[in-house]
Motif scaffolding. Sequence first.
Motif, mmCIF file in Angstrom:
data_model
loop_
_atom_site.group_PDB
_atom_site.id
_atom_site.type_symbol
_atom_site.label_atom_id
_atom_site.label_comp_id
_atom_site.label_asym_id
_atom_site.label_seq_id
_atom_site.Cartn_x
_atom_site.Cartn_y
_atom_site.Cartn_z
ATOM 1 N N HIS A 67 13.344 3.738 0.421
ATOM 2 C CA HIS A 67 13.165 4.475 1.671
ATOM 3 C C HIS A 67 12.052 5.526 1.577
ATOM 4 O O HIS A 67 12.292 6.682 1.215
ATOM 5 N N HIS A 68 10.830 5.098 1.869
ATOM 6 C CA HIS A 68 9.692 6.021 1.847
ATOM 7 C C HIS A 68 8.896 5.888 3.138
ATOM 8 O O HIS A 68 8.968 4.864 3.809
ATOM 9 N N GLY A 69 8.122 6.918 3.444
ATOM 10 C CA GLY A 69 7.370 6.921 4.698
ATOM 11 C C GLY A 69 5.889 6.605 4.546
ATOM 12 O O GLY A 69 5.144 6.593 5.519
ATOM 13 N N ASP A 70 5.456 6.380 3.295
ATOM 14 C CA ASP A 70 4.031 6.120 3.109
ATOM 15 C C ASP A 70 3.674 4.679 3.507
ATOM 16 O O ASP A 70 4.499 3.790 3.380
ATOM 17 N N VAL A 71 2.506 4.445 4.021
ATOM 18 C CA VAL A 71 1.368 5.339 4.165
ATOM 19 C C VAL A 71 1.281 5.957 5.564
ATOM 20 O O VAL A 71 0.456 6.843 5.791
ATOM 21 N N SER A 82 2.829 -1.731 4.067
ATOM 22 C CA SER A 82 2.919 -0.371 3.557
ATOM 23 C C SER A 82 4.298 -0.244 2.915
ATOM 24 O O SER A 82 5.175 -1.087 3.134
ATOM 25 N N HIS A 83 4.478 0.800 2.134
ATOM 26 C CA HIS A 83 5.785 1.050 1.528
ATOM 27 C C HIS A 83 6.850 1.172 2.633
ATOM 28 O O HIS A 83 7.934 0.592 2.538
ATOM 29 N N ALA A 84 6.497 1.888 3.713
ATOM 30 C CA ALA A 84 7.443 2.081 4.827
ATOM 31 C C ALA A 84 7.821 0.747 5.478
ATOM 32 O O ALA A 84 8.981 0.505 5.820
ATOM 33 N N LEU A 136 0.838 -1.191 0.000
ATOM 34 C CA LEU A 136 0.000 0.000 0.000
ATOM 35 C C LEU A 136 0.879 1.248 0.000
ATOM 36 O O LEU A 136 1.831 1.344 0.779
ATOM 37 N N HIS A 137 0.532 2.166 -0.900
ATOM 38 C CA HIS A 137 1.272 3.423 -1.021
ATOM 39 C C HIS A 137 0.324 4.610 -0.881
ATOM 40 O O HIS A 137 -0.886 4.471 -1.026
ATOM 41 N N SER A 138 0.921 5.775 -0.678
ATOM 42 C CA SER A 138 0.172 7.015 -0.721
ATOM 43 C C SER A 138 0.995 7.927 -1.626
ATOM 44 O O SER A 138 2.226 7.937 -1.539
#
Length: 318
Positions: free
Chosen positions: A158-162, A146-148, A27-29
């Motif tokens: 390295h992403h913080g979503d969702v 989640s992506h994170a 899941l991404h945002s």
Amino acid sequence: MRVIKQLCTKSDCYKAGKSIEVKGIMLHSVGCPQPKASVFLEKWNKPGVSSCVHGIVEPDGTVYQLLPWNHRGWHGGGASNDTHIGIEMTEPSTIHYTKGAEWIETGNGEITRKHVLATYQTAVTLLAALCEEYHLNPIADGVILSHAEGYQRGIASHHGDVEHIWTRFGLTMEQFRNDVKQRMGKKDSSREKETVSSLRIECYGRLKREMCIREGTSIKEECLTTYKKGAFVEVVSKCENGWLQIRCKESTSGYGYVSNVKSAYVSLGSEVYTVQKGDSLWRIAEDKLGKGIYYTKIKTLNGLTSDILSKGFQLLIP
Ligand SMILES: [Zn+2]
């Protein structure tokens, strides 16, 4: 939820044509204040773009499908692309990114809250349907991430979503996985009608008389709504028995059917043109059909008795 299939056939990701054995869903945002999925569709459906996801979720329950679900997507930036379907959620226009994944509210918070909670719900429904289709257990380890979380496991960039959005509203991935689990197996009326094969608009139609828009291709089907004589419709496909599948916002599935047996009820054309100031039928025919003399075709198709057009009037173009 309604799923609109608009595959990104021009993207390099689509053209790469690799499929995966689906082991989970990430899941991404989207990471920018853009509530409209169409913006991303346009951005990704072209050559030279390095990302493409399988689906984008809008808050009104609409999901755009951009890739076949088992196509190898470019969303996680790591090994997750080989195993996971990638789903993006759109973000409200009422937030502003300050640095990285940090953001501030620009309104009174109401629109943001509504958007986030609504996309959450749509994502629950979508992931439940996908888990059913691919026989996934949403609460099993590593299935829904989640992506994170993918980053923490070393299978995504390295992403913080969702979570960068969700935590402010008390939403967690753990709760999400449980909600998906709860949702599975529960049929709702809109879920059953979701699989509509091709949902691009094939042509446009104008009703020759008042018509009932029905749930299926028979007069025995329930009448969802009535459209007036002269109403324009977007035709998604022509059914073999002469009925037309059209977009219908009054229907929970997003689609409805109108009879056009023996071409009796709907005039069909390639586009709808809105008359501009200074237009004449001759000039429109010249522009759209190549020759001014073809203005009679437009006139006939639209049942016009006069050559005079008023600004804003809509014409069906053959
Ligand atoms: Zn992401």
